[in-house]
Design an enzyme around this catalytic site. Structure first.
Site, PDB file in Angstrom:
ATOM      1  N   GLY A 128      85.717 107.678  -5.303  1.00 37.25           N
ATOM      2  CA  GLY A 128      85.289 107.921  -4.021  1.00 37.25           C
ATOM      3  C   GLY A 128      83.539 108.550  -4.192  1.00 37.25           C
ATOM      4  N   GLN A 183      75.953 112.639  -1.707  1.00 35.65           N
ATOM      5  CA  GLN A 183      75.882 112.515  -3.197  1.00 35.65           C
ATOM      6  C   GLN A 183      74.786 111.756  -3.492  1.00 35.65           C
ATOM      7  OE1 GLN A 183      80.366 112.212  -3.760  1.00 35.65           O
ATOM      8  NE2 GLN A 183      79.689 112.736  -5.527  1.00 35.65           N
ATOM      9  N   CYS A 234      83.938 115.186 -10.754  1.00 34.54           N
ATOM     10  CA  CYS A 234      83.228 114.882  -9.357  1.00 34.54           C
ATOM     11  C   CYS A 234      81.686 114.033 -10.229  1.00 34.54           C
ATOM     12  CB  CYS A 234      82.597 116.234  -8.748  1.00 34.54           C
ATOM     13  SG  CYS A 234      81.583 115.728  -7.399  1.00 34.54           S
ATOM     14  N   LEU A 235      81.426 112.976  -9.351  1.00 33.62           N
ATOM     15  CA  LEU A 235      80.284 112.386  -9.953  1.00 33.62           C
ATOM     16  C   LEU A 235      79.152 113.094  -9.846  1.00 33.62           C
ATOM     17  CD1 LEU A 235      80.991 108.900  -8.123  1.00 33.62           C
ATOM     18  CD2 LEU A 235      81.323 109.536 -10.658  1.00 33.62           C
ATOM     19  N   HIS A 251      88.624 115.716  -1.276  1.00 32.45           N
ATOM     20  CA  HIS A 251      87.504 115.923  -2.027  1.00 32.45           C
ATOM     21  C   HIS A 251      86.170 115.410  -1.263  1.00 32.45           C
ATOM     22  CE1 HIS A 251      85.120 115.893  -6.061  1.00 32.45           C
ATOM     23  NE2 HIS A 251      84.435 115.234  -5.313  1.00 32.45           N
ATOM     24  N   GLU A 252      86.038 114.153  -0.732  1.00 32.56           N
ATOM     25  CA  GLU A 252      85.095 113.353   0.077  1.00 32.56           C
ATOM     26  C   GLU A 252      84.807 114.340   1.108  1.00 32.56           C
ATOM     27  OE1 GLU A 252      83.351 111.678  -1.705  1.00 32.56           O
ATOM     28  OE2 GLU A 252      84.837 111.592  -3.404  1.00 32.56           O
ATOM     29  N   HIS A 289      82.993 117.340   0.445  1.00 24.83           N
ATOM     30  CA  HIS A 289      81.213 116.765   0.391  1.00 24.83           C
ATOM     31  C   HIS A 289      80.619 117.016   1.479  1.00 24.83           C
ATOM     32  CE1 HIS A 289      80.609 116.156  -3.911  1.00 24.83           C
ATOM     33  NE2 HIS A 289      81.585 115.314  -3.907  1.00 24.83           N
TER      34      HIS A 289
END
Length: 192
Positions: free
Chosen positions: A56, A61, A104-105, A146-147, A150
Site C-alpha cells: 500500500g 508518502q 512502512c515504506l 495503515h494507509e 497516513h
C-alpha cells in the site's frame, strides 16, 4: 476481451518521504476538481509501491498531500485485493484487535508490533468520482487502516506506546536512511 493495463506499468517511481518529513505528519486534504486528473498520480503510486515491494502507498508518502492511496495486498486467506481510493476515509473498524508486525515504506527496514482491528471499511471514490466501499479483513484490514492513518498525518510509531515507541524511534534515528534532522527522502527500499 478488452485489454487492460497493469496498474503502474506507465507510472514513474517517485522518491519516498521518510519519517520526520512534515508532509507525513500533517493531515492530507480532500481532492477537488481543481486538482485536475489523478490518473498520473495513481499510476506513479502503483509504480513506486511495486518498485519497493510494498502492499500500500499513500500520496503523502511521495510528497503529495492529497487523500489518495493505492493497494495491492493479500488478506489472511491469500486473496489479492488491488485498487485505489480517492478521498479515502476509514468508516468502520471491528472484530478483534490484533497486535501484529507492521512496517512502512517511510521507515524502511523497521517494523514493530502494532495493534489494529481485524476488520475495516474504507469509503471514498474511484478516479471517475464513483463512490467506493472497500472492506477488508486480516492483513488487508491492517493495510487499509495503515494507509488511512497516513492520510490523517499518522505513522505507525504514533500508535505505539512506552518502550516499543522509544525503541522504534531510536532505531529510526540510527537507520542508514536517517539524516541529522530525522527527515529526508529515499529511493525506497525495505518492507511494507
Amino acid at each position: 476481451m478488452p485489454r487492460r493495463t497493469i496498474p503502474g506499468s506507465s507510472g514513474v517511481h517517485r522518491e519516498l518521504r521518510l519519517l520526520g518529513d512534515p508532509v507525513l505528519h500533517a493531515p492530507c486534504r480532500d481532492v477537488t476538481p481543481a486538482d485536475g486528473p489523478l490518473e498520473r498520480l495513481v499510476e506513479d503510486l502503483f509504480a513506486t509501491m511495486y518498485a519497493v515491494g510494498g502492499v500500500g502507498l499513500a500520496a503523502n508518502q511521495v510528497g503529495v498531500p492529497l487523500r489518495v492511496f493505492v493497494y495491492d495486498c493479500p488478506d489472511d486467506e491469500d486473496r489479492r485485493h488491488r485498487g485505489h481510493v480517492v478521498n479515502a476515509r476509514l468508516a468502520e473498524t471491528g472484530g478483534v484487535t490484533v497486535r501484529g508486525p507492521e512496517g512502512c515504506l517511510s521507515l524502511p527496514g523497521l517494523e514493530a508490533p502494532t495493534v489494529r482491528h481485524d476488520e475495516a471499511l474504507v469509503t471514498g471514490e474511484d478516479l471517475s468520482g464513483k463512490p467506493l466501499r472497500v472492506r477488508g479483513t486480516g492483513f488487508f484490514a491492517r493495510c487499509l487502516q495503515h494507509e488511512c492513518d497516513h492520510l490523517e498525518g499518522t505513522v505507525y510509531p504514533d500508535r505505539l506506546g512506552g518502550l516499543r515507541r522509544r525503541r522504534t524511534l531510536r532505531a529510526a534515528r540510527r537507520a542508514p536512511w536517517a539524516t541529522g534532522s530525522g527527515t529526508g527522502t529515499a529511493s525506497g527500499t525495505g518492507p511494507g
